[in-house]
Design a protein around this motif. Structure first.
Motif, PDB file in Angstrom:
ATOM      1  N   ARG A 193       0.829  -1.206   0.000  1.00  0.00           N
ATOM      2  CA  ARG A 193       0.000   0.000   0.000  1.00  0.00           C
ATOM      3  C   ARG A 193       0.868   1.264   0.000  1.00  0.00           C
ATOM      4  O   ARG A 193       0.594   2.223  -0.750  1.00  0.00           O
ATOM      5  CB  ARG A 193      -0.928   0.012   1.223  1.00  0.00           C
ATOM      6  CG  ARG A 193      -2.118  -0.933   1.113  1.00  0.00           C
ATOM      7  CD  ARG A 193      -2.969  -0.922   2.376  1.00  0.00           C
ATOM      8  NE  ARG A 193      -4.207  -1.675   2.200  1.00  0.00           N
ATOM      9  CZ  ARG A 193      -5.340  -1.190   1.703  1.00  0.00           C
ATOM     10  NH1 ARG A 193      -5.394   0.099   1.365  1.00  0.00           N
ATOM     11  NH2 ARG A 193      -6.405  -1.936   1.565  1.00  0.00           N
ATOM     12  N   VAL A 194       1.901   1.282   0.816  1.00  0.00           N
ATOM     13  CA  VAL A 194       2.761   2.468   0.892  1.00  0.00           C
ATOM     14  C   VAL A 194       3.473   2.711  -0.436  1.00  0.00           C
ATOM     15  O   VAL A 194       3.518   3.842  -0.945  1.00  0.00           O
ATOM     16  CB  VAL A 194       3.777   2.318   2.051  1.00  0.00           C
ATOM     17  CG1 VAL A 194       4.842   3.416   1.993  1.00  0.00           C
ATOM     18  CG2 VAL A 194       3.050   2.364   3.397  1.00  0.00           C
ATOM     19  N   GLU A 195       4.015   1.652  -1.036  1.00  0.00           N
ATOM     20  CA  GLU A 195       4.726   1.816  -2.305  1.00  0.00           C
ATOM     21  C   GLU A 195       3.768   2.225  -3.434  1.00  0.00           C
ATOM     22  O   GLU A 195       4.124   3.051  -4.284  1.00  0.00           O
ATOM     23  CB  GLU A 195       5.451   0.524  -2.666  1.00  0.00           C
ATOM     24  CG  GLU A 195       6.631   0.226  -1.762  1.00  0.00           C
ATOM     25  CD  GLU A 195       7.676  -0.649  -2.437  1.00  0.00           C
ATOM     26  OE1 GLU A 195       7.318  -1.388  -3.372  1.00  0.00           O
ATOM     27  OE2 GLU A 195       8.851  -0.576  -2.027  1.00  0.00           O
ATOM     28  N   LEU A 196       2.565   1.659  -3.433  1.00  0.00           N
ATOM     29  CA  LEU A 196       1.612   2.010  -4.483  1.00  0.00           C
ATOM     30  C   LEU A 196       1.132   3.451  -4.322  1.00  0.00           C
ATOM     31  O   LEU A 196       1.006   4.185  -5.311  1.00  0.00           O
ATOM     32  CB  LEU A 196       0.433   1.038  -4.461  1.00  0.00           C
ATOM     33  CG  LEU A 196      -0.598   1.192  -5.586  1.00  0.00           C
ATOM     34  CD1 LEU A 196       0.053   1.097  -6.958  1.00  0.00           C
ATOM     35  CD2 LEU A 196      -1.704   0.149  -5.437  1.00  0.00           C
ATOM     36  N   ALA A 197       0.871   3.873  -3.091  1.00  0.00           N
ATOM     37  CA  ALA A 197       0.495   5.271  -2.861  1.00  0.00           C
ATOM     38  C   ALA A 197       1.609   6.209  -3.310  1.00  0.00           C
ATOM     39  O   ALA A 197       1.344   7.275  -3.896  1.00  0.00           O
ATOM     40  CB  ALA A 197       0.175   5.486  -1.382  1.00  0.00           C
ATOM     41  N   ALA A 198       2.853   5.826  -3.072  1.00  0.00           N
ATOM     42  CA  ALA A 198       3.984   6.639  -3.530  1.00  0.00           C
ATOM     43  C   ALA A 198       3.987   6.757  -5.047  1.00  0.00           C
ATOM     44  O   ALA A 198       4.263   7.825  -5.605  1.00  0.00           O
ATOM     45  CB  ALA A 198       5.295   6.040  -3.043  1.00  0.00           C
ATOM     46  N   ARG A 207      -0.511  -6.220  -7.109  1.00  0.00           N
ATOM     47  CA  ARG A 207      -0.897  -7.461  -6.435  1.00  0.00           C
ATOM     48  C   ARG A 207      -0.196  -7.508  -5.073  1.00  0.00           C
ATOM     49  O   ARG A 207       1.007  -7.222  -4.953  1.00  0.00           O
ATOM     50  CB  ARG A 207      -0.474  -8.661  -7.275  1.00  0.00           C
ATOM     51  CG  ARG A 207      -0.952 -10.007  -6.737  1.00  0.00           C
ATOM     52  CD  ARG A 207      -0.256 -11.151  -7.470  1.00  0.00           C
ATOM     53  NE  ARG A 207      -0.489 -11.113  -8.899  1.00  0.00           N
ATOM     54  CZ  ARG A 207      -1.495 -11.749  -9.511  1.00  0.00           C
ATOM     55  NH1 ARG A 207      -2.348 -12.450  -8.792  1.00  0.00           N
ATOM     56  NH2 ARG A 207      -1.634 -11.686 -10.819  1.00  0.00           N
ATOM     57  N   ILE A 208      -0.945  -7.856  -4.058  1.00  0.00           N
ATOM     58  CA  ILE A 208      -0.334  -8.099  -2.752  1.00  0.00           C
ATOM     59  C   ILE A 208       0.424  -9.416  -2.851  1.00  0.00           C
ATOM     60  O   ILE A 208      -0.172 -10.444  -3.212  1.00  0.00           O
ATOM     61  CB  ILE A 208      -1.390  -8.160  -1.639  1.00  0.00           C
ATOM     62  CG1 ILE A 208      -2.164  -6.835  -1.576  1.00  0.00           C
ATOM     63  CG2 ILE A 208      -0.742  -8.470  -0.286  1.00  0.00           C
ATOM     64  CD1 ILE A 208      -3.394  -6.883  -0.689  1.00  0.00           C
ATOM     65  N   PRO A 209       1.728  -9.436  -2.608  1.00  0.00           N
ATOM     66  CA  PRO A 209       2.527 -10.653  -2.824  1.00  0.00           C
ATOM     67  C   PRO A 209       1.934 -11.881  -2.138  1.00  0.00           C
ATOM     68  O   PRO A 209       1.393 -11.811  -1.033  1.00  0.00           O
ATOM     69  CB  PRO A 209       3.891 -10.277  -2.231  1.00  0.00           C
ATOM     70  CG  PRO A 209       3.962  -8.797  -2.408  1.00  0.00           C
ATOM     71  CD  PRO A 209       2.562  -8.301  -2.178  1.00  0.00           C
ATOM     72  N   THR A 215      -3.754   7.753  -0.548  1.00  0.00           N
ATOM     73  CA  THR A 215      -2.884   7.388   0.570  1.00  0.00           C
ATOM     74  C   THR A 215      -2.811   5.865   0.650  1.00  0.00           C
ATOM     75  O   THR A 215      -3.573   5.146  -0.015  1.00  0.00           O
ATOM     76  CB  THR A 215      -3.414   7.924   1.912  1.00  0.00           C
ATOM     77  OG1 THR A 215      -4.655   7.256   2.228  1.00  0.00           O
ATOM     78  CG2 THR A 215      -3.632   9.429   1.866  1.00  0.00           C
ATOM     79  N   ALA A 216      -1.919   5.394   1.495  1.00  0.00           N
ATOM     80  CA  ALA A 216      -1.790   3.943   1.670  1.00  0.00           C
ATOM     81  C   ALA A 216      -3.099   3.329   2.143  1.00  0.00           C
ATOM     82  O   ALA A 216      -3.476   2.226   1.727  1.00  0.00           O
ATOM     83  CB  ALA A 216      -0.669   3.646   2.659  1.00  0.00           C
ATOM     84  N   SER A 217      -3.843   4.030   2.995  1.00  0.00           N
ATOM     85  CA  SER A 217      -5.059   3.463   3.575  1.00  0.00           C
ATOM     86  C   SER A 217      -6.279   3.564   2.676  1.00  0.00           C
ATOM     87  O   SER A 217      -7.209   2.754   2.806  1.00  0.00           O
ATOM     88  CB  SER A 217      -5.371   4.148   4.915  1.00  0.00           C
ATOM     89  OG  SER A 217      -4.455   3.758   5.914  1.00  0.00           O
TER      90      SER A 217
END
Length: 256
Positions: free
Chosen positions: A21-26, A47-49, A67-69
């Motif tokens: 989530r953090v990397e995708l939001a970035a 995809r969530i690994p 955001t990540a959330s």
């Protein structure tokens, strides 16, 4: 009407999901920083690994609001599987992203943009030409998909999958660009190379001069050369930490 529901999922999901989530939001914020966003349209999905679960942006949010959330968790068929999720997703965006995630399970991330230069190049008969080093990277793994209107037709999924094949770069005729990546950073760096290649091509075509094309043998060997430069790592692995730091400086609260 104008307020965005506030969520904080950091302690409600697995560490692996939160990291994704953090990397995708970035990545969404990086698109804004580069001027690659298109109002509330286009998407990056990840995809969530080790799962069949995907994350994608909430439909209606600007990319600087992601955001990540507030990323939305869906299954491979586009069903929201996040409890009490206050958001919807874009069905047209899901058609493209479900197609590529189903066809390419090894790729974590798919990134789709409507950049004007990419649309311009995609809308020419010959498509991307070998006019630059950037184009050499893209042409080493390139594909095309003809325009079929808004991507809401389920039948288009098979055609998208067939056209993509094993390529990491795709130009969607009259529409935009798509890149795949084993990581989110790889998908971002692939898009960076593809858009740079398109920008250079548009500039060269406007110049009126005869372009010098990259030798086909160089294009055929460019991946091996890149492996030497990156010491066995991918371009995303080398550049992505710096991109994450850049986002954190510009948007300190993206990772909530």
């Amino acid at each position: 009407m104008y307020d965005i529901p506030t969520l904080n999922l950091k302690n409600q999901v697995s560490k692996t999901e939160w990291h994704t989530r953090v990397e995708l939001a970035a990545a969404y914020r990086l698109l804004v920083m580069h001027g690659w966003d298109d109002l509330i349209h286009t998407h990056i999905s990840a995809r969530i690994p080790d799962t069949e679960e995907l994350l994608i942006n909430a439909f209606g949010l600007a990319f600087e609001e992601v955001t990540a959330s507030n990323l939305v968790k869906i299954d491979i068929e586009g069903n929201i599987i996040q409890d009490d999720c206050p958001f919807d997703i874009n069905p047209a965006g899901f058609t493209i992203h479900s197609a590529v995630h189903i066809a390419r399970p090894e790729a974590q991330c798919a990134l789709h943009l409507h950049h004007p230069d990419a649309i311009a190049v995609a809308s020419t008969e010959k498509g991307l030409r070998p006019y630059s080093q950037y184009s050499a990277f893209a042409l080493a793994s390139m594909s095309y998909h003809r325009y079929e209107g808004l991507a809401v037709n389920h039948d288009e999924i098979q055609r998208l999958q067939t056209d993509l094949g094993s390529a990491n770069f795709m130009l969607l005729r009259n529409h935009g660009a798509l890149t795949m990546g084993v990581t989110i950073g790889d998908a971002f760096m692939h898009m960076y190379d593809l858009l740079r290649a398109c920008e250079v091509q548009v500039k060269m075509q406007q110049s009126g001069d005869t372009p010098i094309e990259v030798d086909p043998n160089i294009i055929a060997s460019i991946k091996a050369q890149a492996d030497i430069v990156h010491t066995g790592q991918t371009g995303g692995q080398k550049a992505w930490p710096a991109m994450m730091r850049r986002v954190k400086r510009q948007y300190p609260n993206f990772d909530i």
